[in-house]
Write a protein that holds these residues in place. Structure first.
Motif, PDB file in Angstrom:
ATOM      1  N   ARG A  46      -3.585  11.651 -11.863  1.00 25.83           N
ATOM      2  CA  ARG A  46      -2.260  12.293 -11.975  1.00 25.83           C
ATOM      3  C   ARG A  46      -1.214  11.393 -12.607  1.00 25.83           C
ATOM      4  N   CYS A  47      -1.576  10.133 -12.859  1.00 30.76           N
ATOM      5  CA  CYS A  47      -0.588   9.215 -13.442  1.00 30.76           C
ATOM      6  C   CYS A  47      -1.298   8.208 -14.343  1.00 30.76           C
ATOM      7  N   LEU A  48      -0.662   7.847 -15.452  1.00 33.80           N
ATOM      8  CA  LEU A  48      -1.229   6.841 -16.344  1.00 33.80           C
ATOM      9  C   LEU A  48      -0.372   5.586 -16.218  1.00 33.80           C
ATOM     10  N   ILE A  49      -0.977   4.515 -15.698  1.00 33.03           N
ATOM     11  CA  ILE A  49      -0.214   3.268 -15.549  1.00 33.03           C
ATOM     12  C   ILE A  49      -0.698   2.247 -16.580  1.00 33.03           C
TER      13      ILE A  49
ATOM     14  N   ARG B  58       0.833  -1.199   0.000  1.00 25.71           N
ATOM     15  CA  ARG B  58       0.000   0.000   0.000  1.00 25.71           C
ATOM     16  C   ARG B  58       0.878   1.263   0.000  1.00 25.71           C
ATOM     17  N   LYS B  59       1.904   1.239   0.861  1.00 21.96           N
ATOM     18  CA  LYS B  59       2.818   2.393   0.946  1.00 21.96           C
ATOM     19  C   LYS B  59       3.643   2.505  -0.330  1.00 21.96           C
ATOM     20  N   ALA B  60       4.101   1.369  -0.840  1.00 19.01           N
ATOM     21  CA  ALA B  60       4.910   1.384  -2.072  1.00 19.01           C
ATOM     22  C   ALA B  60       4.123   2.045  -3.199  1.00 19.01           C
ATOM     23  N   ALA B  61       2.838   1.670  -3.332  1.00 17.88           N
ATOM     24  CA  ALA B  61       2.004   2.223  -4.404  1.00 17.88           C
ATOM     25  C   ALA B  61       1.918   3.748  -4.273  1.00 17.88           C
ATOM     26  N   LYS B  62       1.659   4.221  -3.060  1.00 12.24           N
ATOM     27  CA  LYS B  62       1.532   5.678  -2.852  1.00 12.24           C
ATOM     28  C   LYS B  62       2.868   6.383  -3.116  1.00 12.24           C
ATOM     29  N   ASP B  63       3.956   5.823  -2.562  1.00 17.52           N
ATOM     30  CA  ASP B  63       5.285   6.437  -2.741  1.00 17.52           C
ATOM     31  C   ASP B  63       5.649   6.528  -4.225  1.00 17.52           C
ATOM     32  N   ILE B  64       5.387   5.444  -4.956  1.00 13.07           N
ATOM     33  CA  ILE B  64       5.766   5.417  -6.377  1.00 13.07           C
ATOM     34  C   ILE B  64       4.955   6.449  -7.164  1.00 13.07           C
ATOM     35  N   ILE B  65       3.654   6.525  -6.903  1.00  8.62           N
ATOM     36  CA  ILE B  65       2.833   7.501  -7.635  1.00  8.62           C
ATOM     37  C   ILE B  65       3.234   8.931  -7.225  1.00  8.62           C
ATOM     38  N   ASP B  66       3.496   9.150  -5.946  1.00 10.21           N
ATOM     39  CA  ASP B  66       3.931  10.497  -5.499  1.00 10.21           C
ATOM     40  C   ASP B  66       5.230  10.895  -6.200  1.00 10.21           C
ATOM     41  N   GLY B  67       6.197   9.976  -6.244  1.00  4.68           N
ATOM     42  CA  GLY B  67       7.497  10.289  -6.857  1.00  4.68           C
ATOM     43  C   GLY B  67       7.382  10.455  -8.363  1.00  4.68           C
TER      44      GLY B  67
ATOM     45  N   ARG C 254      -4.207   2.806  -8.165  1.00 10.71           N
ATOM     46  CA  ARG C 254      -5.460   3.423  -8.664  1.00 10.71           C
ATOM     47  C   ARG C 254      -6.130   4.223  -7.558  1.00 10.71           C
ATOM     48  N   GLN C 255      -5.985   3.775  -6.315  1.00 15.56           N
ATOM     49  CA  GLN C 255      -6.546   4.552  -5.197  1.00 15.56           C
ATOM     50  C   GLN C 255      -5.785   5.866  -4.986  1.00 15.56           C
ATOM     51  N   ASN C 256      -4.599   5.943  -5.571  1.00  7.62           N
ATOM     52  CA  ASN C 256      -3.768   7.143  -5.405  1.00  7.62           C
ATOM     53  C   ASN C 256      -3.696   7.990  -6.671  1.00  7.62           C
ATOM     54  N   GLY C 257      -4.721   7.962  -7.462  1.00  7.50           N
ATOM     55  CA  GLY C 257      -4.800   8.861  -8.618  1.00  7.50           C
ATOM     56  C   GLY C 257      -4.221   8.316  -9.899  1.00  7.50           C
ATOM     57  N   ALA C 258      -4.039   6.975  -9.986  1.00 10.82           N
ATOM     58  CA  ALA C 258      -3.530   6.399 -11.243  1.00 10.82           C
ATOM     59  C   ALA C 258      -4.698   5.902 -12.093  1.00 10.82           C
ATOM     60  N   TYR C 259      -4.579   6.113 -13.389  1.00 12.65           N
ATOM     61  CA  TYR C 259      -5.558   5.597 -14.355  1.00 12.65           C
ATOM     62  C   TYR C 259      -4.915   4.402 -15.042  1.00 12.65           C
TER      63      TYR C 259
END
Ligand code: NAD
Length: 492
Positions: A371-374, A272-281, A311-316
């Motif tokens: 904010r991010c396209l994955i 969960r933290k990894a996903a947020k950190d990666i999208i933030d960075g 996806r919960q952190n703003g990724a499409y």
């Protein structure tokens, strides 16, 4: 689907059509970031910039005079100038951030503001210059860190004013004069920062013109800088072309080049933290920083969970077809000047754009929260291989740590720049760090922790991997000089 390979011929769309789509989307954007005042390469809001010259020769001459004045000053006076640069940078951070976004069309105002504050707060000053003393039977030997003299600095479009300010603090702290050849696409923003340094110098009792730049930087002005006998050190922050150019100049050069930072996520990580950190960075300033996460290698058994939290952190999450369609737009054909062959390169008009803007280029409407396209891709996909500098993040599934390290090292392309890993397995962390040999290796945090933003250590916007200075600071811009007093000055 995972076995599906990238096929550039899958979509029949011409360069002209791509150009039309990109132009249409960019024209429809509201100009939310426009700065309050009129600006160009020589002034802002009716204020004429100080230290901007028509020719590089004139800029170098004025820098030499500034350097001479600096040599007469004490270290304490130098530090006063730096304190004033820090104060003005804090006060005008948002103005420069807005100007940077408006001029280049890249990045995000709030993140550029944060980058300026980071420069003001965490760029080392004169305290970084430390002398060594050795005493023994034969007396005392001093080693001091002396200035090079005049430094020629080439700066990028991705962190324009940040690099000019960070370089100025470090180079002036070391006692050098600096002349800049900024990126032509970010000239007003870069020259704003040059002017800020000169205003700070004057306010703190220093020379009126301490650092200089030109109104119209070109390859020619860069060449004049590289070959001018008064320039003793070249510092270049940019892509592979320019780093190669300064390294073959015959002068001492510091090269801060391109990266393509991979991220490994194994099955011991806090997913969960990894996903947020990666999208933030990855989304920081829309992926412009050279240290930002560019591709992910995720263990097969946690990949779904990772994508869920992203996806919960703003990724499409793009489908494979959407990803390939977008690849047709954000990468374009260009003739290689050396070989004459066509090759795919990034479409500069798409660099640093918001994720929803990129998505609208393939006809998908998304709100600003995206904010991010994955997307899931194979290793050969250009999203993995190219340094896009856009908030697009490909995810490649891997079976185990051997495969993860093997592919991540290959994707880094030997830049030895930056890599990231999310894991609680110390062996995995150590193995990847050893194999990838990057200047920066961030564990369990967003990429920007690697330049002192939420991580320990000083900041820099010139990460010199190719020439080995690493996270540059004032001492990187010095030359060591030895002074020997034989058989005396020992007090024991
Ligand atoms: P760029 O390479 O297009 O331009 C950098 C500078 O070099 C500009 O001022 C440009 O005008 C000049 N230039 C380009 N080719 C030249 C040549 N042959 N001779 C002389 N000058 C030349 O870079 P950019 O697009 O503004 O920045 C993005 C690139 O820079 C990315 O590859 C990124 O990774 C890298 N970068 C690296 C660092 C680092 O610290 N290592 C920091 C920021 C950016």
């Amino acid at each position: 689907f995972l076995k599906r390979r990238w096929n550039p011929l899958a979509f029949e769309i011409s360069e002209a059509q791509i150009e039309k789509i990109v132009e249409q989307v960019l024209r429809s954007l509201p100009d939310a970031s426009a700065p309050a005042a009129q600006w160009d390469a020589t002034g802002y809001g009716g204020r004429k910039f100080i230290g901007i010259f028509e020719s590089m020769e004139a800029a170098i001459e004025a820098t030499a005079a500034g350097y001479k004045a600096l040599r007469e000053m004490t270290v304490e006076q130098r530090e006063k100038i730096i304190t004033e640069i820090r104060r003005l940078t804090r006060a005008e951070a948002e103005t420069m951030a807005r100007l940077g976004v408006a001029e280049t069309g890249m990045g995000r105002v709030e993140h550029k503001t944060a980058k300026h504050l980071l420069v003001a707060d965490k760029t080392p000053g004169t305290e970084d210059i430390v002398s060594e003393a050795r005493t023994g039977d034969h007396g005392l030997t001093l080693v001091e860190m002396a200035p090079f003299g005049l430094v020629g600095s080439i700066t990028p479009s991705t962190n324009p004013s940040e690099t000019v300010l960070c370089n100025s603090i470090g180079m002036v702290a070391a006692g050098n004069g600096v002349v800049f050849n900024p990126h032509p696409h970010a000239i007003a923003t870069s020259n704003y920062a040059v002017d800020l340094v000169n205003r700070a110098s004057k306010a703190a009792g220093g020379p009126e013109i301490l650092v200089c730049s030109v109104a119209k930087p070109t390859m020619e002005t860069a060449k004049v800088m590289q070959t001018h006998p008064a320039i003793k050190l070249l510092v270049c922050t940019g892509g592979p072309g320019v780093v190669r150019a300064v390294l073959s100049s015959g002068k001492k050069a510091i090269g801060a080049g391109a990266g393509n930072p991979p991220v490994i996520v194994d099955d011991t990580a806090d997913i969960r933290k990894a996903a947020k950190d990666i999208i933030d960075g990855c989304t920081f300033d829309n992926n412009l920083p050279c240290i930002a996460e560019k591709e992910v290698f995720a263990f097969q058994n946690i990949a779904d969970e990772l994508i869920h939290y992203m996806r919960q952190n703003g990724a499409y999450l793009m489908s494979a077809e959407q990803a390939d369609a977008l690849a047709q737009i954000v990468l374009v054909d260009q003739e290689d000047k050396k070989t004459g062959k066509m090759r795919r390169v990034i479409n500069r008009k798409c660099v640093g754009r918001d994720a929803d803007v990129l998505l609208s280029m393939i006809g998908v409407k998304a709100d600003k929260e995206i904010r991010c396209l994955i997307c899931e891709t194979d290793f050969g996909h250009p999203f993995v291989q190219e340094e896009l500098m856009m908030p697009i993040l490909p995810i490649v599934r891997v079976g185990d740590i051997d495969e993860a390290i093997d592919l991540a090292v290959k994707a880094e392309h030997g830049n030895r720049h930056t890599a990231h890993m999310h894991s609680k397995n110390v062996d995995h962390l150590s193995r990847f760090a050893k194999a990838v040999e990057t200047t920066i290796f961030v564990k369990n945090a967003p990429s920007y922790a690697g330049i002192g933003f939420g991580g320990e250590g000083h900041t820099t916007f010139t990460i010199a991997g190719p020439t080995g200075e690493g996270i540059t600071s004032a001492r990187s811009y010095t030359r060591k000089r030895r002074c020997v007093m034989a058989d005396s000055f020992r007090i024991i």
